[in-house]
Design a protein around this motif. Structure first.
Motif, PDB file in Angstrom:
ATOM      1  N   LEU A 117     -29.268 -31.184  11.154  1.00 60.98           N
ATOM      2  CA  LEU A 117     -30.580 -31.573  10.626  1.00 60.98           C
ATOM      3  C   LEU A 117     -31.216 -30.434   9.834  1.00 60.98           C
ATOM      4  CD1 LEU A 117     -33.023 -33.494  10.446  1.00 60.98           C
ATOM      5  CD2 LEU A 117     -33.786 -32.589  12.655  1.00 60.98           C
ATOM      6  N   TYR A 118     -31.220 -29.235  10.405  1.00 54.47           N
ATOM      7  CA  TYR A 118     -31.956 -28.127   9.784  1.00 54.47           C
ATOM      8  C   TYR A 118     -31.106 -27.274   8.840  1.00 54.47           C
ATOM      9  CZ  TYR A 118     -35.754 -29.191  13.014  1.00 54.47           C
ATOM     10  OH  TYR A 118     -36.776 -29.824  13.689  1.00 54.47           O
ATOM     11  N   GLN A 119     -29.775 -27.348   8.961  1.00 51.90           N
ATOM     12  CA  GLN A 119     -28.859 -26.634   8.071  1.00 51.90           C
ATOM     13  C   GLN A 119     -29.247 -25.152   7.868  1.00 51.90           C
ATOM     14  OE1 GLN A 119     -25.959 -27.655   6.339  1.00 51.90           O
ATOM     15  NE2 GLN A 119     -26.013 -29.479   7.617  1.00 51.90           N
ATOM     16  N   PRO A 120     -29.437 -24.374   8.934  1.00 53.64           N
ATOM     17  CA  PRO A 120     -29.806 -22.966   8.745  1.00 53.64           C
ATOM     18  C   PRO A 120     -28.653 -22.158   8.143  1.00 53.64           C
ATOM     19  CG  PRO A 120     -29.254 -23.380  11.048  1.00 53.64           C
ATOM     20  CD  PRO A 120     -29.221 -24.711  10.361  1.00 53.64           C
ATOM     21  N   SER A 121     -28.983 -21.251   7.227  1.00 56.46           N
ATOM     22  CA  SER A 121     -27.959 -20.342   6.689  1.00 56.46           C
ATOM     23  C   SER A 121     -27.547 -19.337   7.751  1.00 56.46           C
ATOM     24  CB  SER A 121     -28.497 -19.596   5.465  1.00 56.46           C
ATOM     25  OG  SER A 121     -28.759 -20.508   4.431  1.00 56.46           O
ATOM     26  N   SER A 122     -28.516 -18.975   8.609  1.00 57.51           N
ATOM     27  CA  SER A 122     -28.207 -18.052   9.708  1.00 57.51           C
ATOM     28  C   SER A 122     -29.070 -18.426  10.905  1.00 57.51           C
ATOM     29  CB  SER A 122     -28.470 -16.599   9.298  1.00 57.51           C
ATOM     30  OG  SER A 122     -29.825 -16.416   8.954  1.00 57.51           O
ATOM     31  N   ALA A 123     -28.425 -18.548  12.064  1.00 59.59           N
ATOM     32  CA  ALA A 123     -29.144 -18.916  13.287  1.00 59.59           C
ATOM     33  C   ALA A 123     -28.511 -18.220  14.480  1.00 59.59           C
ATOM     34  CB  ALA A 123     -29.110 -20.436  13.497  1.00 59.59           C
ATOM     35  N   ILE A 124     -29.342 -17.813  15.431  1.00 63.96           N
ATOM     36  CA  ILE A 124     -28.848 -17.292  16.704  1.00 63.96           C
ATOM     37  C   ILE A 124     -29.101 -18.349  17.776  1.00 63.96           C
ATOM     38  CG2 ILE A 124     -29.018 -15.494  18.466  1.00 63.96           C
ATOM     39  CD1 ILE A 124     -29.950 -13.558  16.385  1.00 63.96           C
ATOM     40  N   LYS A 180     -20.189  -9.745   9.928  1.00 60.57           N
ATOM     41  CA  LYS A 180     -19.996 -11.089   9.361  1.00 60.57           C
ATOM     42  C   LYS A 180     -21.271 -11.925   9.449  1.00 60.57           C
ATOM     43  CE  LYS A 180     -16.303 -13.246  10.757  1.00 60.57           C
ATOM     44  NZ  LYS A 180     -15.385 -13.702  11.835  1.00 60.57           N
ATOM     45  N   PHE A 181     -22.029 -11.729  10.528  1.00 60.24           N
ATOM     46  CA  PHE A 181     -23.274 -12.488  10.670  1.00 60.24           C
ATOM     47  C   PHE A 181     -24.331 -11.996   9.679  1.00 60.24           C
ATOM     48  CE2 PHE A 181     -27.273 -13.504  13.152  1.00 60.24           C
ATOM     49  CZ  PHE A 181     -27.210 -14.871  12.919  1.00 60.24           C
ATOM     50  N   ARG A 182     -24.417 -10.677   9.513  1.00 62.63           N
ATOM     51  CA  ARG A 182     -25.412 -10.126   8.590  1.00 62.63           C
ATOM     52  C   ARG A 182     -25.138 -10.543   7.146  1.00 62.63           C
ATOM     53  NH1 ARG A 182     -25.624  -5.470  12.253  1.00 62.63           N
ATOM     54  NH2 ARG A 182     -23.757  -4.611  11.288  1.00 62.63           N
ATOM     55  N   ASN A 183     -23.848 -10.694   6.792  1.00 63.82           N
ATOM     56  CA  ASN A 183     -23.571 -11.032   5.389  1.00 63.82           C
ATOM     57  C   ASN A 183     -23.331 -12.532   5.168  1.00 63.82           C
ATOM     58  OD1 ASN A 183     -20.834 -11.627   5.981  1.00 63.82           O
ATOM     59  ND2 ASN A 183     -20.141  -9.579   5.408  1.00 63.82           N
ATOM     60  N   LEU A 184     -23.679 -13.349   6.166  1.00 61.17           N
ATOM     61  CA  LEU A 184     -23.661 -14.814   6.084  1.00 61.17           C
ATOM     62  C   LEU A 184     -22.262 -15.411   6.048  1.00 61.17           C
ATOM     63  CD1 LEU A 184     -26.628 -15.497   3.584  1.00 61.17           C
ATOM     64  CD2 LEU A 184     -26.693 -15.356   6.075  1.00 61.17           C
ATOM     65  N   THR A 185     -21.205 -14.620   6.327  1.00 58.44           N
ATOM     66  CA  THR A 185     -19.878 -15.202   6.519  1.00 58.44           C
ATOM     67  C   THR A 185     -19.887 -16.073   7.771  1.00 58.44           C
ATOM     68  OG1 THR A 185     -18.719 -13.407   5.416  1.00 58.44           O
ATOM     69  CG2 THR A 185     -17.455 -14.647   7.027  1.00 58.44           C
ATOM     70  N   THR A 186     -20.617 -15.615   8.799  1.00 64.43           N
ATOM     71  CA  THR A 186     -20.851 -16.423  10.002  1.00 64.43           C
ATOM     72  C   THR A 186     -22.280 -16.939   9.950  1.00 64.43           C
ATOM     73  OG1 THR A 186     -19.317 -15.083  11.313  1.00 64.43           O
ATOM     74  CG2 THR A 186     -20.928 -16.393  12.524  1.00 64.43           C
ATOM     75  N   ARG A 187     -22.444 -18.262  10.062  1.00 58.66           N
ATOM     76  CA  ARG A 187     -23.790 -18.836   9.977  1.00 58.66           C
ATOM     77  C   ARG A 187     -24.485 -18.912  11.338  1.00 58.66           C
ATOM     78  NH1 ARG A 187     -23.617 -24.135   6.148  1.00 58.66           N
ATOM     79  NH2 ARG A 187     -25.732 -24.288   6.977  1.00 58.66           N
ATOM     80  N   VAL A 188     -23.696 -19.116  12.396  1.00 60.01           N
ATOM     81  CA  VAL A 188     -24.276 -19.296  13.735  1.00 60.01           C
ATOM     82  C   VAL A 188     -23.694 -18.249  14.675  1.00 60.01           C
ATOM     83  CG1 VAL A 188     -24.548 -20.864  15.690  1.00 60.01           C
ATOM     84  CG2 VAL A 188     -24.610 -21.770  13.356  1.00 60.01           C
ATOM     85  N   LEU A 189     -24.575 -17.522  15.351  1.00 62.95           N
ATOM     86  CA  LEU A 189     -24.167 -16.522  16.335  1.00 62.95           C
ATOM     87  C   LEU A 189     -24.629 -16.986  17.705  1.00 62.95           C
ATOM     88  CD1 LEU A 189     -22.909 -13.649  16.634  1.00 62.95           C
ATOM     89  CD2 LEU A 189     -25.247 -12.778  16.608  1.00 62.95           C
ATOM     90  N   LEU A 249     -33.641 -14.322   9.132  1.00 56.79           N
ATOM     91  CA  LEU A 249     -32.992 -15.228  10.073  1.00 56.79           C
ATOM     92  C   LEU A 249     -33.737 -16.571  10.051  1.00 56.79           C
ATOM     93  CD1 LEU A 249     -30.796 -15.418  12.317  1.00 56.79           C
ATOM     94  CD2 LEU A 249     -32.577 -14.769  13.928  1.00 56.79           C
ATOM     95  N   ASP A 250     -32.996 -17.632   9.729  1.00 58.29           N
ATOM     96  CA  ASP A 250     -33.640 -18.940   9.544  1.00 58.29           C
ATOM     97  C   ASP A 250     -34.137 -19.552  10.851  1.00 58.29           C
ATOM     98  OD1 ASP A 250     -33.194 -18.884   6.825  1.00 58.29           O
ATOM     99  OD2 ASP A 250     -31.317 -19.998   6.923  1.00 58.29           O
ATOM    100  N   ALA A 251     -33.330 -19.424  11.903  1.00 54.73           N
ATOM    101  CA  ALA A 251     -33.675 -20.151  13.132  1.00 54.73           C
ATOM    102  C   ALA A 251     -33.142 -19.452  14.370  1.00 54.73           C
ATOM    103  CB  ALA A 251     -33.120 -21.581  13.074  1.00 54.73           C
ATOM    104  N   LEU A 268     -21.195 -27.322   7.937  1.00 49.15           N
ATOM    105  CA  LEU A 268     -21.795 -26.164   8.599  1.00 49.15           C
ATOM    106  C   LEU A 268     -20.858 -24.958   8.505  1.00 49.15           C
ATOM    107  CD1 LEU A 268     -23.288 -28.025  11.661  1.00 49.15           C
ATOM    108  CD2 LEU A 268     -24.590 -26.775   9.957  1.00 49.15           C
ATOM    109  N   GLY A 269     -19.995 -25.007   7.480  1.00 49.69           N
ATOM    110  CA  GLY A 269     -19.131 -23.871   7.207  1.00 49.69           C
ATOM    111  C   GLY A 269     -19.857 -22.847   6.353  1.00 49.69           C
ATOM    112  N   SER A 270     -19.152 -21.787   5.965  1.00 52.66           N
ATOM    113  CA  SER A 270     -19.744 -20.736   5.132  1.00 52.66           C
ATOM    114  C   SER A 270     -18.992 -20.633   3.814  1.00 52.66           C
ATOM    115  CB  SER A 270     -19.681 -19.388   5.852  1.00 52.66           C
ATOM    116  OG  SER A 270     -20.099 -18.344   4.993  1.00 52.66           O
ATOM    117  N   ASP A 271     -19.733 -20.290   2.765  1.00 51.31           N
ATOM    118  CA  ASP A 271     -19.126 -20.097   1.444  1.00 51.31           C
ATOM    119  C   ASP A 271     -18.561 -18.689   1.276  1.00 51.31           C
ATOM    120  OD1 ASP A 271     -19.863 -22.675   0.708  1.00 51.31           O
ATOM    121  OD2 ASP A 271     -21.842 -22.021   0.020  1.00 51.31           O
TER     122      ASP A 271
END
Length: 460
Positions: free
Chosen positions: A236-243, A284-293, A308-310, A380-383
């Motif tokens: 629903l929210y499609q965050p680029s980065s979320a913990i 990887k999380f800081r550079n958005l390779t990983t979207r969800v931590l 951090l989006d969410a 919900l993958g990463s580019d």
């Protein structure tokens, strides 16, 4: 308050102007004059309030550059936070010629740190464990130490560092300035202050902007449906980065696998990871390779990610304070953050306590909207993908060198194909667009950066 009124030295004011700081934050305006006078201080302010500069600027002002002996020591709960604090001090002190800052933290060989101490440093930023190790080797000369700062003291207590902190402070000169910064002020912090500070000035900055800047939404769920509910929330929210926070290590492992199997760009962070694995996960999380931590509270200490989006509470914490810590990582720098709580029936009491503590009700999420998100095809993958390079700051590697190797004649990539570049002491990470990653890996592996060959790896 304007920085010019704070009686800071011209080199520091010059850097402040260069960095574009318009005015001191409340914690800076109240703390800097006290610390410049050499008084002890207890500062209570949340992460992101500007507290690092609040203690770093007075410390830098007091440093005698011609005397390359330890004059300031900052204790932090995690290696990541040490690196952030040291980076901030270096940035603020860049107009002070010859200034030497050292990180004393685990996960790296101790020998180079001991050698740096032998050559002489002005300020050290360290974790309790590594500082104890250095003290036991009698490698930390403290005769000229003027200031000791305990940064995020409440977190260090939570992590079981009380005895280490007491031992470290006890080994410092009795004539010193002792500074405590903490987001909360539990009885243990008060006891620490009584034991080691002399007539400290108490500075408290009310958390007035934390709540309005973060939208806090709750979705009720059955325990057995929580993973699917989380997937709906992410779709629903499609965050680029979320913990995503869990209460137990086992949950982190299980949830990370479940999300990965569902096609989510995800990594887990829990206490059993080796330091080099943790570093890679965070890069990887800081550079958005990983979207969800996915992380526990302990593993998540010291995480500070820009924009951090969410934050999602997969498990509700047992006390209101960890909830405030968790959600405080979103909604920084004037952006509205998003905090989502997945609430099972047995979480009702926890939620009531959190709402009472915050003085607000969590906004009920729209169940129909969430249900509709379940059928959304959105990825919900990463580019991005991350490349590892076997050289860093100590090897004179700069971001421009890596960017040049990728976008110059030999690389031939567009600047838009290159994401965040992170330079550490002896290694670097660069995010590269996934569609060109194979070619980028090949060209960097076969080519040179700054005229030298380096080991290149794709970080999985």
């Amino acid at each position: 308050m304007d920085f010019a009124t704070l009686e800071l030295s011209p080199p520091l004011l010059q850097v402040i102007a260069e960095l574009g700081f318009q005015a001191a934050t409340p914690i800076q305006a109240q703390s800097i004059p006290v610390l410049l006078k050499g008084k002890d201080l207890v500062g209570q302010a949340r992460t992101g309030s500007g507290k690092t500069a609040a203690f770093a600027l007075p410390m830098l002002q007091h440093v005698q550059l011609q005397d390359r002996r330890l004059q300031g020591l900052v204790l932090c709960p995690t290696r990541e936070l040490c690196a952030q604090v040291a980076g901030e001090i270096r940035k603020l002190g860049r107009r002070l010629p010859g200034l030497q800052i050292l990180v004393l933290a685990g996960g790296q060989p101790i020998r180079p740190q001991l050698e740096a101490l032998e050559k002489g440093v002005h300020i050290a930023v360290g974790t309790p464990g590594r500082v104890i190790d250095v003290l036991e080797r009698e490698a930390l000369e403290t005769k000229r130490l003027g200031t000791v700062v305990l940064d995020e003291a409440d977190r260090m207590l939570d992590m079981g560092f009380r005895e280490d902190m007491e031992r470290i402070i006890g080994a410092m000169p009795s004539r010193r300035q002792t500074v405590l910064f903490s987001a909360t002020f539990p009885p243990d912090i008060a006891a620490l202050s009584r034991a080691f500070q002399k007539d400290p000035v108490r500075v408290t900055v009310e958390d007035t902007e934390a709540t309005p800047a973060i939208r806090q939404v709750r979705y009720d769920t059955k325990p057995e449906d929580k993973t699917q509910q989380l997937l709906r929330v992410l779709r629903l929210y499609q965050p680029s980065s979320a913990i995503v926070f869990c209460n137990h290590k086992a949950t982190v492992v299980e949830l990370t696998k479940a999300l990965s199997d569902a096609g989510v760009s995800v990594d887990g962070l829990q206490g059993d990871l080796e330091q080099f694995e943790r570093d890679r996960v965070m890069a990887k999380f800081r550079n958005l390779t990983t979207r969800v931590l996915v992380a526990t509270d302990v593993a998540g200490r010291g995480i500070d990610v820009e924009a951090l989006d969410a934050v999602v509470n997969f498990d509700m914490p047992f006390q209101p304070e960890p909830y405030v810590h968790r959600i405080g990582r979103t909604g920084r720098a004037g952006r509205t953050g998003l905090a989502i709580a997945l609430v099972a029936p047995n979480d009702k009491r926890k939620v009531e306590e959190i709402e009472q503590s915050l003085g607000l009700k969590l906004e009920p999420g729209d169940a129909a909207e969430l249900e509709a998100a379940a059928s959304k095809p959105g990825s919900l993958g990463s580019d991005w993908e991350t490349l590892y390079i076997s050289a860093g700051r100590k090897d004179k590697m700069r971001p421009g060198d890596i960017l040049g190797a990728l976008t110059g004649e030999a690389g031939g990539f567009a600047a838009t194909d290159v994401g965040k570049i992170e330079i550490q002491d002896h290694i670097s990470y660069v995010a590269v667009a996934r569609r060109v990653i194979k070619v980028a890996f090949q060209r960097l592996s076969e080519g040179k950066i700054k005229g030298r060959k380096h080991k290149i790896e794709r970080v999985k």
